[in-house]
Design a protein around this motif. Structure first.
Motif, PDB file in Angstrom:
ATOM      1  N   VAL A  94     -27.591  37.933  25.863  1.00 39.77           N
ATOM      2  CA  VAL A  94     -28.276  38.488  26.363  1.00 39.77           C
ATOM      3  C   VAL A  94     -28.888  37.930  27.632  1.00 39.77           C
ATOM      4  CG1 VAL A  94     -29.228  37.701  23.369  1.00 39.77           C
ATOM      5  CG2 VAL A  94     -29.554  36.210  25.205  1.00 39.77           C
ATOM      6  N   LEU A  95     -29.741  38.561  28.065  1.00 38.64           N
ATOM      7  CA  LEU A  95     -29.933  37.868  29.019  1.00 38.64           C
ATOM      8  C   LEU A  95     -31.221  37.300  29.381  1.00 38.64           C
ATOM      9  CD1 LEU A  95     -29.286  39.480  31.886  1.00 38.64           C
ATOM     10  CD2 LEU A  95     -31.087  41.293  31.769  1.00 38.64           C
ATOM     11  N   GLY A  96     -32.110  37.286  29.196  1.00 36.17           N
ATOM     12  CA  GLY A  96     -33.173  36.096  28.721  1.00 36.17           C
ATOM     13  C   GLY A  96     -33.167  36.317  29.621  1.00 36.17           C
ATOM     14  N   GLU A  97     -35.219  34.885  29.532  1.00 37.82           N
ATOM     15  CA  GLU A  97     -35.801  35.392  31.053  1.00 37.82           C
ATOM     16  C   GLU A  97     -36.286  33.528  31.789  1.00 37.82           C
ATOM     17  OE1 GLU A  97     -38.384  36.670  31.825  1.00 37.82           O
ATOM     18  OE2 GLU A  97     -38.303  38.699  30.738  1.00 37.82           O
ATOM     19  N   GLN A  98     -35.029  33.844  33.135  1.00 36.92           N
ATOM     20  CA  GLN A  98     -34.770  32.734  33.054  1.00 36.92           C
ATOM     21  C   GLN A  98     -35.537  32.120  33.596  1.00 36.92           C
ATOM     22  OE1 GLN A  98     -31.794  32.180  34.837  1.00 36.92           O
ATOM     23  NE2 GLN A  98     -32.573  30.550  36.442  1.00 36.92           N
ATOM     24  N   LYS A  99     -36.753  32.266  34.493  1.00 34.65           N
ATOM     25  CA  LYS A  99     -38.300  32.081  34.375  1.00 34.65           C
ATOM     26  C   LYS A  99     -38.690  30.934  33.246  1.00 34.65           C
ATOM     27  CE  LYS A  99     -38.261  31.983  38.557  1.00 34.65           C
ATOM     28  NZ  LYS A  99     -37.347  31.390  38.647  1.00 34.65           N
ATOM     29  N   ASP A 100     -38.335  31.390  32.276  1.00 32.62           N
ATOM     30  CA  ASP A 100     -38.826  30.440  30.709  1.00 32.62           C
ATOM     31  C   ASP A 100     -37.638  29.649  30.408  1.00 32.62           C
ATOM     32  OD1 ASP A 100     -40.852  32.489  30.507  1.00 32.62           O
ATOM     33  OD2 ASP A 100     -40.190  34.102  29.059  1.00 32.62           O
ATOM     34  N   ALA A 101     -36.367  29.825  31.152  1.00 37.11           N
ATOM     35  CA  ALA A 101     -35.848  29.053  30.166  1.00 37.11           C
ATOM     36  C   ALA A 101     -35.018  27.917  31.095  1.00 37.11           C
ATOM     37  CB  ALA A 101     -34.386  29.592  30.589  1.00 37.11           C
ATOM     38  N   GLU A 102     -36.694  28.436  31.801  1.00 40.29           N
ATOM     39  CA  GLU A 102     -35.733  26.612  33.508  1.00 40.29           C
ATOM     40  C   GLU A 102     -37.296  25.551  32.953  1.00 40.29           C
ATOM     41  OE1 GLU A 102     -36.981  28.754  37.147  1.00 40.29           O
ATOM     42  OE2 GLU A 102     -34.976  29.384  37.471  1.00 40.29           O
ATOM     43  N   ARG A 103     -38.186  26.580  32.450  1.00 38.70           N
ATOM     44  CA  ARG A 103     -39.422  25.184  32.036  1.00 38.70           C
ATOM     45  C   ARG A 103     -39.161  25.539  30.559  1.00 38.70           C
ATOM     46  NH1 ARG A 103     -42.573  29.366  34.622  1.00 38.70           N
ATOM     47  NH2 ARG A 103     -42.895  30.264  32.785  1.00 38.70           N
ATOM     48  N   ASP A 104     -38.736  25.541  29.662  1.00 37.48           N
ATOM     49  CA  ASP A 104     -38.067  25.636  27.865  1.00 37.48           C
ATOM     50  C   ASP A 104     -37.319  25.600  28.136  1.00 37.48           C
ATOM     51  OD1 ASP A 104     -38.407  25.581  25.641  1.00 37.48           O
ATOM     52  OD2 ASP A 104     -39.481  27.346  25.614  1.00 37.48           O
ATOM     53  N   LEU A 105     -36.324  24.241  27.538  1.00 35.23           N
ATOM     54  CA  LEU A 105     -34.854  23.523  27.635  1.00 35.23           C
ATOM     55  C   LEU A 105     -34.659  24.394  26.071  1.00 35.23           C
ATOM     56  CD1 LEU A 105     -34.501  20.611  29.242  1.00 35.23           C
ATOM     57  CD2 LEU A 105     -34.947  22.359  29.727  1.00 35.23           C
ATOM     58  N   ALA A 106     -35.792  24.890  25.529  1.00 28.94           N
ATOM     59  CA  ALA A 106     -34.619  25.212  23.818  1.00 28.94           C
ATOM     60  C   ALA A 106     -34.967  27.042  24.515  1.00 28.94           C
ATOM     61  CB  ALA A 106     -36.077  25.374  22.849  1.00 28.94           C
ATOM     62  N   ALA A 108     -33.408  27.811  27.376  1.00 31.17           N
ATOM     63  CA  ALA A 108     -32.584  27.684  28.094  1.00 31.17           C
ATOM     64  C   ALA A 108     -31.105  27.834  27.098  1.00 31.17           C
ATOM     65  CB  ALA A 108     -32.790  26.411  28.920  1.00 31.17           C
ATOM     66  N   ARG A 109     -31.206  26.153  25.590  1.00 30.75           N
ATOM     67  CA  ARG A 109     -30.563  26.202  24.721  1.00 30.75           C
ATOM     68  C   ARG A 109     -29.933  28.100  23.982  1.00 30.75           C
ATOM     69  NH1 ARG A 109     -30.080  22.046  19.977  1.00 30.75           N
ATOM     70  NH2 ARG A 109     -28.153  22.922  19.096  1.00 30.75           N
ATOM     71  N   ALA A 110     -30.863  28.002  23.834  1.00 27.92           N
ATOM     72  CA  ALA A 110     -30.334  29.573  23.310  1.00 27.92           C
ATOM     73  C   ALA A 110     -29.591  30.899  23.761  1.00 27.92           C
ATOM     74  CB  ALA A 110     -31.999  30.328  22.509  1.00 27.92           C
ATOM     75  N   ILE A 111     -30.344  30.810  25.057  1.00 28.77           N
ATOM     76  CA  ILE A 111     -28.559  31.787  26.455  1.00 28.77           C
ATOM     77  C   ILE A 111     -27.808  31.351  26.050  1.00 28.77           C
ATOM     78  CG2 ILE A 111     -28.552  32.570  28.216  1.00 28.77           C
ATOM     79  CD1 ILE A 111     -31.965  32.475  28.716  1.00 28.77           C
ATOM     80  N   LEU A 112     -27.702  29.622  26.159  1.00 31.31           N
ATOM     81  CA  LEU A 112     -25.942  29.007  26.764  1.00 31.31           C
ATOM     82  C   LEU A 112     -25.864  29.342  24.797  1.00 31.31           C
ATOM     83  CD1 LEU A 112     -27.346  26.260  28.563  1.00 31.31           C
ATOM     84  CD2 LEU A 112     -26.166  28.114  29.265  1.00 31.31           C
ATOM     85  N   ASP A 113     -26.667  29.129  24.034  1.00 33.09           N
ATOM     86  CA  ASP A 113     -25.440  28.999  22.397  1.00 33.09           C
ATOM     87  C   ASP A 113     -24.639  30.708  22.712  1.00 33.09           C
ATOM     88  OD1 ASP A 113     -26.205  27.087  22.167  1.00 33.09           O
ATOM     89  OD2 ASP A 113     -27.418  26.743  20.413  1.00 33.09           O
ATOM     90  N   VAL A 114     -25.955  31.684  22.684  1.00 32.45           N
ATOM     91  CA  VAL A 114     -26.104  32.625  22.393  1.00 32.45           C
ATOM     92  C   VAL A 114     -24.308  33.103  23.415  1.00 32.45           C
ATOM     93  CG1 VAL A 114     -26.012  35.158  22.354  1.00 32.45           C
ATOM     94  CG2 VAL A 114     -27.766  34.130  21.738  1.00 32.45           C
ATOM     95  N   ASP A 115     -24.715  32.885  24.643  1.00 31.47           N
ATOM     96  CA  ASP A 115     -24.053  33.716  25.667  1.00 31.47           C
ATOM     97  C   ASP A 115     -22.452  32.828  25.846  1.00 31.47           C
ATOM     98  OD1 ASP A 115     -25.521  35.732  25.839  1.00 31.47           O
ATOM     99  OD2 ASP A 115     -26.584  34.682  27.667  1.00 31.47           O
ATOM    100  N   PHE A 116     -22.568  31.540  25.518  1.00 30.31           N
ATOM    101  CA  PHE A 116     -21.416  30.915  25.567  1.00 30.31           C
ATOM    102  C   PHE A 116     -21.094  30.207  24.762  1.00 30.31           C
ATOM    103  CE2 PHE A 116     -19.392  26.720  26.627  1.00 30.31           C
ATOM    104  CZ  PHE A 116     -18.087  27.380  27.317  1.00 30.31           C
ATOM    105  N   THR A 117     -21.932  29.417  23.953  1.00 24.43           N
ATOM    106  CA  THR A 117     -20.681  28.173  22.993  1.00 24.43           C
ATOM    107  C   THR A 117     -20.883  29.183  21.463  1.00 24.43           C
ATOM    108  OG1 THR A 117     -22.440  26.345  23.536  1.00 24.43           O
ATOM    109  CG2 THR A 117     -21.540  26.688  21.722  1.00 24.43           C
ATOM    110  N   SER A 118     -21.077  30.194  21.226  1.00 24.16           N
ATOM    111  CA  SER A 118     -21.120  30.998  20.104  1.00 24.16           C
ATOM    112  C   SER A 118     -19.488  31.861  20.170  1.00 24.16           C
ATOM    113  CB  SER A 118     -21.872  31.990  19.617  1.00 24.16           C
ATOM    114  OG  SER A 118     -22.382  32.455  19.980  1.00 24.16           O
ATOM    115  N   ALA A 119     -20.433  31.959  21.637  1.00 24.76           N
ATOM    116  CA  ALA A 119     -18.056  33.737  21.986  1.00 24.76           C
ATOM    117  C   ALA A 119     -17.869  32.490  22.356  1.00 24.76           C
ATOM    118  CB  ALA A 119     -19.473  34.375  23.617  1.00 24.76           C
ATOM    119  N   ALA A 120     -17.360  31.625  22.659  1.00 25.08           N
ATOM    120  CA  ALA A 120     -16.540  30.420  22.923  1.00 25.08           C
ATOM    121  C   ALA A 120     -15.569  30.556  21.401  1.00 25.08           C
ATOM    122  CB  ALA A 120     -16.863  29.020  24.310  1.00 25.08           C
TER     123      ALA A 120
END
Lengths: 254, 441
Positions: A94-106, A108-120
């Protein structure tokens, strides 16, 4: 591809436009293709199409791929349904919304979980299996966004950078086995005209079609170095971007 | 991500206008209902944008671009039946079915059209006298209406909605999927024959004799040198070869027009020189030969973006059909006007249609002679020239092809399509196009 046995391929994130274009290349070769993504109805439509285009069996795994519980069991089950595995291709993100993810850590975590952790984890599950059998290819779609942290999308970029490093490591691990038919590669597309990028202004020489990127991916799966850019010229664009000194780079809005 | 986005990037093949439209590019069927239903501005489904004029444009309205929906639902090589999303291109379809010894019964002059576009324009090909139009081979289709209904239709439909949708220019609703009957072919090759001719009478004699002997017929004429009924042309005809070899066409054309030609590049002198060279080259290669279907059916698909040849201002295509009784006189008159104007195109095409009836209420082909050619857009003087051609077609009781048109008058359209009133009753109230707003009764 005439004399060889048809390939068995697992496609993670099969409803993405690039994944589907790649799956069609495999279908035309007569490969059996397992499709994994969240939406079962969409997967069924893609499966029917691939069957008509020449694919062997096309089993479906309707699952949220970012859900990490029971991931390895799900991997083993779909590989068993496929009757073995030759290529594992990972497309989702997921591309995600960078600006939202900077304010809302949840967020940010969703982006990292999809794009990195689960993919890894999917990549490691695949690597384990492929290494055990001593053959096969792992192809992971990364992004040029992972080549330099930029204010506009560095959370997505960081996840893709981490994933690329992981796959690079798997490629190294595979190489040390001395097995020729065993490899891992990360493919980094630039701008691709897909639903994921529908919010951007498109057009011009830097934009590629999913078909063009799919052809690069299919070729990479047949054997290549650990990092491939799609199309190739992005290697040089990113080389320049990486070389720009920070004082200058920080004046841009890239 | 399947909303409408305002853009002026979507142009028709003639590239005369660049309107702002709200464009949606769905990729899955579940995205369609919310795009089709509802009030607000009008909708129009479009495909690969090969219609030349404004029948595929909906300025200030919404456009649903169907090319992302290009999946085959079901393909049964044994029964020759294929069902697929409306956005599937014939390019992709042919590559899939050819290895099974199958081919679409009817193909137009380009393979870059979608199933939905083939139905909506009821396209025809070089084999019209044998196989009729694309609509003659449609077994079923699904139509989505703005009131939320999804209607499955086939030739057995008694409501008239199927007949209105075949050749209905996308105005009866969104064509969701199409099921067609394919035809069996021995292989990918065509036994072709090229015969030079030097008068319109010779052309008609060749056309008459070829109806029974050849499945495919089409002619090129030099529209820059016309003297009464004397003219130079190349009559091309062919049949499926018994050669069982089935190589599909190349995935991508090798050549492309990277840029628009500047205005001065296309003038009466260069046109005349090109036509002269084309004729001489054709004469040299006259006779029989075995050719692949791609250059035979789709000669211009070898050059991507060939429409850029006509420069920044774009072009108009003119395609008319006149009934058999008027064919010789009207065609001679049309060619005389075109030659006198010094305008005209690289590739002027002349062909006779057979008497097979299409189910479509607005279907263009009818028995008679069809002439098709391009004109560079030079503003009012081009429109004035086309209006003079209109007068000849009108007098001859002929009609113009909406897929090629971006300027015909309402009167011209209404006189050409006697079943227009029956059609109009089936138009979806929330579907429209620039073309329809100009010509609707």
């Amino acid at each position: 591809m005439t004399d060889r046995k048809p390939l068995r391929v697992l496609i993670l994130g099969a409803t993405s436009a690039i994944a589907e274009a790649t799956a069609r290349l495999y279908a035309a070769e007569g490969a059996s293709i397992a499709l994994a993504a969240r939406d079962g109805t969409r997967l069924a439509a893609i499966a029917a199409d691939l069957t008509a285009r020449g694919a062997g069996s096309v089993p479906i795994l309707a699952r949220d791929l970012a859900a990490m519980d029971g991931l390895e069991a799900a991997f083993d089950a779909i590989v068993a349904e496929l009757g073995g595995i030759d290529h594992v291709l990972l497309f989702y993100g997921v591309l995600g919304e960078q600006k939202d993810a900077e304010r809302d850590l949840a967020a940010a975590r969703a982006i990292l979980d999809v794009d990195f952790t689960s993919a890894a984890l999917w990549s490691l599950a695949a690597a384990k299996r492929l290494e055990a059998q001593g053959s096969g290819a792992l192809v992971v779609v990364g992004s040029v966004a992972g080549d330099r942290g930029r204010q506009s999308n560095y959370i997505y970029g960081a996840a893709k950078a981490g994933l690329a490093t992981l796959v690079q490591g798997i490629a190294h691990r595979f190489a040390l086995t001395g097995r020729k038919g065993l490899h891992a590669v990360v493919v980094k597309p630039g701008f691709v005209d897909t639903p994921m990028t529908d919010g951007l202004k498109k057009g011009g020489p830097l934009w590629a079609s999913p078909d063009q990127v799919a052809a690069v991916i299919r070729k990479a799966a047949a054997g290549s170095g650990p990092i491939v850019y799609a199309p190739w010229f992005w290697r040089f664009i990113l080389l320049i971007i990486r070389l720009v000194p920070a004082p200058i780079f920080h004046k841009t809005k890239l | 991500m399947a909303g409408f986005v305002a853009t002026d990037r979507l142009q028709s093949w003639g590239r005369v206008t660049r309107p702002s439209q709200n464009v949606a590019s769905p990729h899955f069927a579940d995205e369609l209902p919310s795009l089709v239903a509802g009030a607000g501005d009008t909708r129009l489904g479009v495909g690969l944008m090969r219609s030349y004029g404004d029948s595929n444009l909906n300025p200030d309205g919404s456009v649903i671009r169907m090319t992302g929906l290009d999946r085959i639902h079901h393909f049964d090589p044994a029964s020759h039946v294929l069902r697929a999303d409306a956005g599937l291109s014939l390019d992709s379809l042919i590559r899939t079915v050819l290895p099974h010894g199958l081919f679409p019964a009817v193909v137009p002059g380009t393979r870059f059209v979608t199933l939905g576009g083939a139905v909506g324009n009821d396209i025809h090909g070089k084999n019209h006298h044998r196989f009729g139009t694309f609509g003659n081979h449609v077994r079923r289709l699904s139509l989505m209406r703005s009131d939320g209904r999804r209607i499955e239709l086939g030739p057995d439909d008694e409501s008239g909605l199927f007949a209105a949708t075949i050749g209905g220019l996308g105005l009866t609703g969104l064509i969701e999927w199409v099921e067609i009957a394919l035809r069996a072919i021995p292989g990918a090759m065509i036994d072709a024959e090229t015969i030079p001719f030097e008068s319109l009478e010779e052309f008609f004699a060749l056309a008459d004799e070829s109806i029974t002997t050849h499945e495919h017929t089409v002619s090129w004429i030099d529209c820059t040198r016309i003297d009464g009924t004397k003219m130079r042309g190349l009559f091309m005809r062919g049949n499926c070869s018994a050669d069982p070899d089935r190589p599909p066409h190349a995935a991508r054309p090798r050549l492309g027009m990277p840029l628009e030609l500047p205005r001065f590049a296309l003038n009466p002198l260069t046109l005349s020189l090109f036509n002269e060279a084309y004729y001489r080259f054709g004469r040299l290669r006259a006779g029989r030969s075995k050719v692949h279907y791609a250059p035979f059916f789709f000669p211009l698909d070898g050059i991507m973006h060939w429409n850029r040849l006509y420069g920044r201002d774009g072009m108009f295509q003119y395609q008319c059909v006149v009934p058999p009784g008027a064919s010789l006189d009207a065609t001679a008159e049309l060619l005389k006007i075109i030659a006198a104007s010094g305008e005209g195109s690289f590739l002027a095409v002349l062909k006779t249609f057979g008497s097979n009836a299409s189910p479509g209420l607005l279907s263009f082909p009818r028995e008679g002679t069809t002439l098709a050619l391009d004109f560079r857009n030079r503003g009012p003087q081009t429109l004035e020239l086309l209006a003079r051609l209109d007068a000849v077609v009108f007098e001859a009781d002929g009609r113009l092809y909406p897929a090629k048109d971006g300027r015909m008058s309402a009167r011209m359209f209404q006189s050409g399509y006697p079943r227009l009133e029956a059609f109009t009753a089936h138009v979806d109230p929330h579907f429209s196009s620039a073309f329809w707003r100009r010509v609707a009764p």
